[in-house]
Write a protein that holds these residues in place. Structure first.
Motif, PDB file in Angstrom:
ATOM      1  N   LEU A  88       0.919  -1.276  -0.073  1.00  0.00           N
ATOM      2  CA  LEU A  88       0.062   0.044  -0.054  1.00  0.00           C
ATOM      3  C   LEU A  88       0.689   1.179  -0.144  1.00  0.00           C
ATOM      4  CD1 LEU A  88      -2.784  -1.116   2.422  1.00  0.00           C
ATOM      5  CD2 LEU A  88      -2.939  -0.296  -0.043  1.00  0.00           C
ATOM      6  N   CYS A  89       2.162   1.219   0.721  1.00  0.00           N
ATOM      7  CA  CYS A  89       2.947   2.423   0.671  1.00  0.00           C
ATOM      8  C   CYS A  89       3.425   2.695  -0.554  1.00  0.00           C
ATOM      9  CB  CYS A  89       3.847   2.311   2.106  1.00  0.00           C
ATOM     10  SG  CYS A  89       3.079   2.468   3.542  1.00  0.00           S
ATOM     11  N   VAL A  90       4.126   1.605  -1.122  1.00  0.00           N
ATOM     12  CA  VAL A  90       4.709   1.679  -2.339  1.00  0.00           C
ATOM     13  C   VAL A  90       3.894   2.191  -3.509  1.00  0.00           C
ATOM     14  CG1 VAL A  90       6.094   0.368  -4.236  1.00  0.00           C
ATOM     15  CG2 VAL A  90       6.645   0.239  -1.721  1.00  0.00           C
ATOM     16  N   LEU A  91       2.740   1.435  -3.722  1.00  0.00           N
ATOM     17  CA  LEU A  91       1.917   1.427  -4.901  1.00  0.00           C
ATOM     18  C   LEU A  91       0.782   2.397  -4.804  1.00  0.00           C
ATOM     19  CD1 LEU A  91       1.844  -2.168  -5.989  1.00  0.00           C
ATOM     20  CD2 LEU A  91       3.323  -0.597  -7.074  1.00  0.00           C
ATOM     21  N   GLY A  92       0.124   2.647  -3.557  1.00  0.00           N
ATOM     22  CA  GLY A  92      -1.091   3.212  -3.429  1.00  0.00           C
ATOM     23  C   GLY A  92      -2.349   2.265  -3.410  1.00  0.00           C
ATOM     24  N   PRO A  93      -3.427   2.694  -2.735  1.00  0.00           N
ATOM     25  CA  PRO A  93      -4.361   1.907  -2.857  1.00  0.00           C
ATOM     26  C   PRO A  93      -4.911   1.373  -3.862  1.00  0.00           C
ATOM     27  CG  PRO A  93      -5.107   3.950  -1.780  1.00  0.00           C
ATOM     28  CD  PRO A  93      -3.738   3.773  -2.065  1.00  0.00           C
ATOM     29  N   GLU A  94      -5.135   2.522  -4.949  1.00  0.00           N
ATOM     30  CA  GLU A  94      -5.805   2.111  -6.145  1.00  0.00           C
ATOM     31  C   GLU A  94      -5.042   1.243  -7.031  1.00  0.00           C
ATOM     32  OE1 GLU A  94      -4.877   5.293  -5.532  1.00  0.00           O
ATOM     33  OE2 GLU A  94      -6.952   5.883  -4.605  1.00  0.00           O
ATOM     34  N   THR A  95      -4.046   1.078  -7.206  1.00  0.00           N
ATOM     35  CA  THR A  95      -3.071   0.144  -7.852  1.00  0.00           C
ATOM     36  C   THR A  95      -3.178  -0.969  -7.421  1.00  0.00           C
ATOM     37  OG1 THR A  95      -1.424   1.868  -8.485  1.00  0.00           O
ATOM     38  CG2 THR A  95      -0.866  -0.041  -8.812  1.00  0.00           C
ATOM     39  N   VAL A  96      -3.082  -0.894  -6.034  1.00  0.00           N
ATOM     40  CA  VAL A  96      -3.170  -2.534  -5.404  1.00  0.00           C
ATOM     41  C   VAL A  96      -4.458  -2.968  -5.582  1.00  0.00           C
ATOM     42  CG1 VAL A  96      -3.392  -3.485  -3.123  1.00  0.00           C
ATOM     43  CG2 VAL A  96      -1.453  -1.955  -3.593  1.00  0.00           C
ATOM     44  N   LEU A  97      -5.648  -2.230  -5.884  1.00  0.00           N
ATOM     45  CA  LEU A  97      -7.155  -2.926  -5.934  1.00  0.00           C
ATOM     46  C   LEU A  97      -6.880  -3.388  -7.394  1.00  0.00           C
ATOM     47  CD1 LEU A  97      -9.106  -0.695  -3.942  1.00  0.00           C
ATOM     48  CD2 LEU A  97      -8.643  -2.857  -3.355  1.00  0.00           C
ATOM     49  N   ARG A  98      -6.396  -2.524  -8.242  1.00  0.00           N
ATOM     50  CA  ARG A  98      -6.540  -2.786  -9.654  1.00  0.00           C
ATOM     51  C   ARG A  98      -5.572  -4.025 -10.063  1.00  0.00           C
ATOM     52  NH1 ARG A  98      -4.542   1.387 -12.464  1.00  0.00           N
ATOM     53  NH2 ARG A  98      -4.313   2.559 -10.663  1.00  0.00           N
ATOM     54  N   SER A  99      -4.398  -4.046  -9.407  1.00  0.00           N
ATOM     55  CA  SER A  99      -3.476  -5.068 -10.022  1.00  0.00           C
ATOM     56  C   SER A  99      -3.668  -6.628  -9.555  1.00  0.00           C
ATOM     57  CB  SER A  99      -2.065  -4.785  -9.286  1.00  0.00           C
ATOM     58  OG  SER A  99      -1.072  -5.376  -9.742  1.00  0.00           O
ATOM     59  N   SER A 100      -3.736  -7.390 -10.448  1.00  0.00           N
ATOM     60  CA  SER A 100      -3.799  -8.977 -10.043  1.00  0.00           C
ATOM     61  C   SER A 100      -2.451  -9.288  -9.110  1.00  0.00           C
ATOM     62  CB  SER A 100      -3.874  -9.897 -11.452  1.00  0.00           C
ATOM     63  OG  SER A 100      -4.733  -9.395 -12.251  1.00  0.00           O
ATOM     64  N   PHE A 101      -1.292  -8.940  -9.451  1.00  0.00           N
ATOM     65  CA  PHE A 101      -0.378  -9.134  -8.794  1.00  0.00           C
ATOM     66  C   PHE A 101       0.350  -8.028  -8.247  1.00  0.00           C
ATOM     67  CE2 PHE A 101      -1.104 -12.861 -11.834  1.00  0.00           C
ATOM     68  CZ  PHE A 101      -1.215 -13.889 -10.985  1.00  0.00           C
TER      69      PHE A 101
END
Length: 151
Positions: free
Chosen positions: A20-33
């Motif tokens: 979450l700190c590296v990518l942000g919540p939006e990217t974590v939710l959208r990314s499969s991996f």
């Protein structure tokens, strides 16, 4: 709860916080991996880059280990259930059943994700996490009430 389970939960929590700190919540939710996405950002002195390959190899190896353990448990469980020794025939039979049923259930990754998020929670999680424990609780309560009257 044993120490191993607590440590596993702590490691998963730290992993989620780092992602979450590296990518942000939006990217974590959208990314499969999300771990694979996070690794693509690694750049140490413009020398150590492109660690995606190592992460993919690690994911394949760990996935293989996980599937092997599940398969071993299925073979041992079936042998115990049917009171027979694990043999090569049983291993091939159970492997074939798992292979063909996995192809029928989810032929693609999207179908696998769809089934895991929309079908499994209703058909497996609700009965195994709610219905069966309630039925067992009611059965234990009834047995406890009947037992003193029979004595």
């Amino acid at each position: 709860m044993c120490l191993r389970e607590k440590l596993g939960g702590i490691v998963l929590t730290i992993n989620s916080i780092i992602l979450l700190c590296v990518l942000g919540p939006e990217t974590v939710l959208r990314s499969s991996f999300p771990a694979l996405t996070a690794v693509s950002y690694i750049n140490i002195a413009s020398f150590i880059q492109r660690l995606d390959t190592f992460i993919l190899i690690l994911m394949v190896i760990l996935g293989f280990v996980k599937i092997t353990i599940y398969f071993f448990c299925a073979v041992i469980g079936a042998a115990d259930l049917f009171r027979m020794k694990p043999s090569v025939t049983n291993i091939y039979l159970i492997g074939g059943v798992i292979f063909f049923s996995s192809l029928m259930i989810a032929p693609s990754y999207q179908a696998h994700i769809n089934e895991g998020l929309k079908i499994v929670p209703y058909l497996l999680h609700l009965p195994f996490h709610i219905a069966i424990p309630i039925l067992l609780l009611i059965t234990a309560y009834i047995k406890q009430k009947i037992k003193p009257t029979l004595s």
